[in-house]
Design an enzyme around this catalytic site. Structure first.
Site, mmCIF file in Angstrom:
data_model
loop_
_atom_site.group_PDB
_atom_site.id
_atom_site.type_symbol
_atom_site.label_atom_id
_atom_site.label_comp_id
_atom_site.label_asym_id
_atom_site.label_seq_id
_atom_site.Cartn_x
_atom_site.Cartn_y
_atom_site.Cartn_z
ATOM 1 N N GLY A 1 2.551 -11.604 -17.937
ATOM 2 C CA GLY A 1 1.598 -11.783 -16.844
ATOM 3 C C GLY A 1 2.298 -12.299 -15.597
ATOM 4 O O GLY A 1 1.753 -13.097 -14.828
ATOM 5 N N ILE B 1 1.464 -5.711 -17.187
ATOM 6 C CA ILE B 1 0.943 -4.395 -17.558
ATOM 7 C C ILE B 1 1.228 -3.372 -16.455
ATOM 8 O O ILE B 1 1.105 -2.169 -16.650
ATOM 9 C CB ILE B 1 -0.569 -4.494 -17.868
ATOM 10 C CG1 ILE B 1 -1.017 -3.324 -18.749
ATOM 11 C CG2 ILE B 1 -1.387 -4.631 -16.590
ATOM 12 C CD1 ILE B 1 -2.320 -3.542 -19.478
ATOM 13 N N TYR C 1 -14.610 -17.523 -19.255
ATOM 14 C CA TYR C 1 -13.255 -18.001 -18.992
ATOM 15 C C TYR C 1 -13.073 -19.411 -19.553
ATOM 16 O O TYR C 1 -12.097 -19.707 -20.245
ATOM 17 C CB TYR C 1 -13.001 -17.979 -17.485
ATOM 18 C CG TYR C 1 -11.628 -18.434 -17.055
ATOM 19 C CD1 TYR C 1 -10.482 -17.761 -17.473
ATOM 20 C CD2 TYR C 1 -11.471 -19.526 -16.204
ATOM 21 C CE1 TYR C 1 -9.218 -18.170 -17.063
ATOM 22 C CE2 TYR C 1 -10.220 -19.940 -15.783
ATOM 23 C CZ TYR C 1 -9.096 -19.254 -16.227
ATOM 24 O OH TYR C 1 -7.855 -19.664 -15.813
#
Length: 322
Positions: free
Chosen positions: A9, A36, A143
């Site tokens: 990330g 990604i 979250y």
């Protein structure tokens, strides 16, 4: 310092700047950035980069073996406002990625793990002012739920399997280098850009919404500091409270007006207001300051000065754009 570090990330708001700082500390080839998708020009050219889906265990193992990784910084996550739109995807990304990395540490493929938590782990029943390290935590966002669950998984793997996992509960993070990624505190980044570009800003939170915030440089330094701390100093294995400043949209606008007198702010709250209302206003981070000597450098005044100077330089082409 002979660590070889994988950042999963690395293209996110914190990951981008953390990657560059770690490369300056440990050497470019010792820091393997991954995400990604490909990162910005600086990231791609300053050291190794791998395409990794944070939920793809086999690819993560291949990269760990390829570079003989000793530490993993797992920065991949779906943030608060975006997670409310895609709750199932957020849970799968935020939880599965953590469990994969914790398992790899348990299996001794890596020595150390960093995983970020957030003030979102608190909830409406938590004390709002001087929120303690240990207190009632009943988050009401996807979250936040993923963060409180993740904290307990980290503690479980440490207690049961001896995994050296370390974590910080970030407040809102403010930076001029990278665009925010769908968080409720993002107004405190956007407002600086809009102040320079348009001279006005419409805030999605009410003017008196006080939230804990931190300049990116402090957040990155704290992250590296906790990972470099002696293992005996890291006594909390859920996640450490971390704080620097707390302010409202009205207060940040007032500070900006000292530099841009004609700046105007208006308010039109949306669904993010309810998220902000569930979070702490001021964080007590005395445990981090005591255990591993955490100290912040930037307050609202010095941060505002840095943000406005650097955004102007960026737009004039003196500094690279996002």
């Amino acid at each position: 310092m002979s660590e070889t570090i994988l950042i999963i990330g690395a293209c996110g708001q914190i990951g981008t700047e953390l990657t560059q700082k770690l490369r300056s500390v440990y050497g470019n080839n010792s820091i393997i950035a991954s995400d990604i998708r490909e990162g910005n020009e600086d990231m791609m050219h300053s050291g190794p980069f791998e395409i990794i889906d944070a939920t793809d265990r086999e690819t993560i193992i291949k990269v760990i073996e390829k570079y003989k990784i000793t530490q993993v910084y797992l920065m991949a996550a779906m943030l608060s406002a975006t997670a409310e739109k895609y709750p199932q995807k957020a849970w799968e990304l935020n939880m599965n990625s953590l469990l994969i990395v914790l398992d790899l540490a348990k299996e001794k493929l890596i020595k150390q793990v960093y995983w970020p938590s957030s003030i979102a782990a608190f909830g409406p029943t938590s004390p709002k002012v001087n929120t303690p390290q240990q207190t009632v935590m009943e988050p009401t966002t996807v979250y936040g739920i993923s963060k409180i669950a993740g904290e307990h998984w980290c503690n479980y793997y440490h207690q049961k399997f001896g995994v050296d996992v370390r974590s910080i509960r970030y407040p809102g993070i403010i930076s001029w280098k990278t665009k925010p990624g769908g968080g409720t505190t993002d107004y405190a980044v956007d407002i600086y850009f809009k102040a320079i570009e348009e001279g006005k800003y419409e805030c999605f939170l009410e003017e008196d919404t006080r939230l804990p915030m931190m300049y990116m440089e402090d957040a990155v330094n704290a992250t590296i500091q906790i990972m470099q701390a002696d293992e005996k100093e890291v006594k909390t294995r859920t996640s450490y409270n971390l704080a620097a400043m707390s302010f409202t949209p009205k207060e940040i606008a007032s500070e900006i007006k000292k530099h841009i007198p004609n700046f105007e702010i208006s308010y039109k709250s949306d669904f993010r207001q309810a998220i902000a209302n569930s979070w702490p206003q001021v964080i007590d981070d005395s445990q981090a300051r005591k255990d591993w000597n955490w100290q912040h450098k930037f307050d609202l005044e010095s941060m505002t000065n840095e943000m406005l100077i650097n955004i102007k330089k960026q737009q004039e082409g003196v500094l690279p754009s996002m």
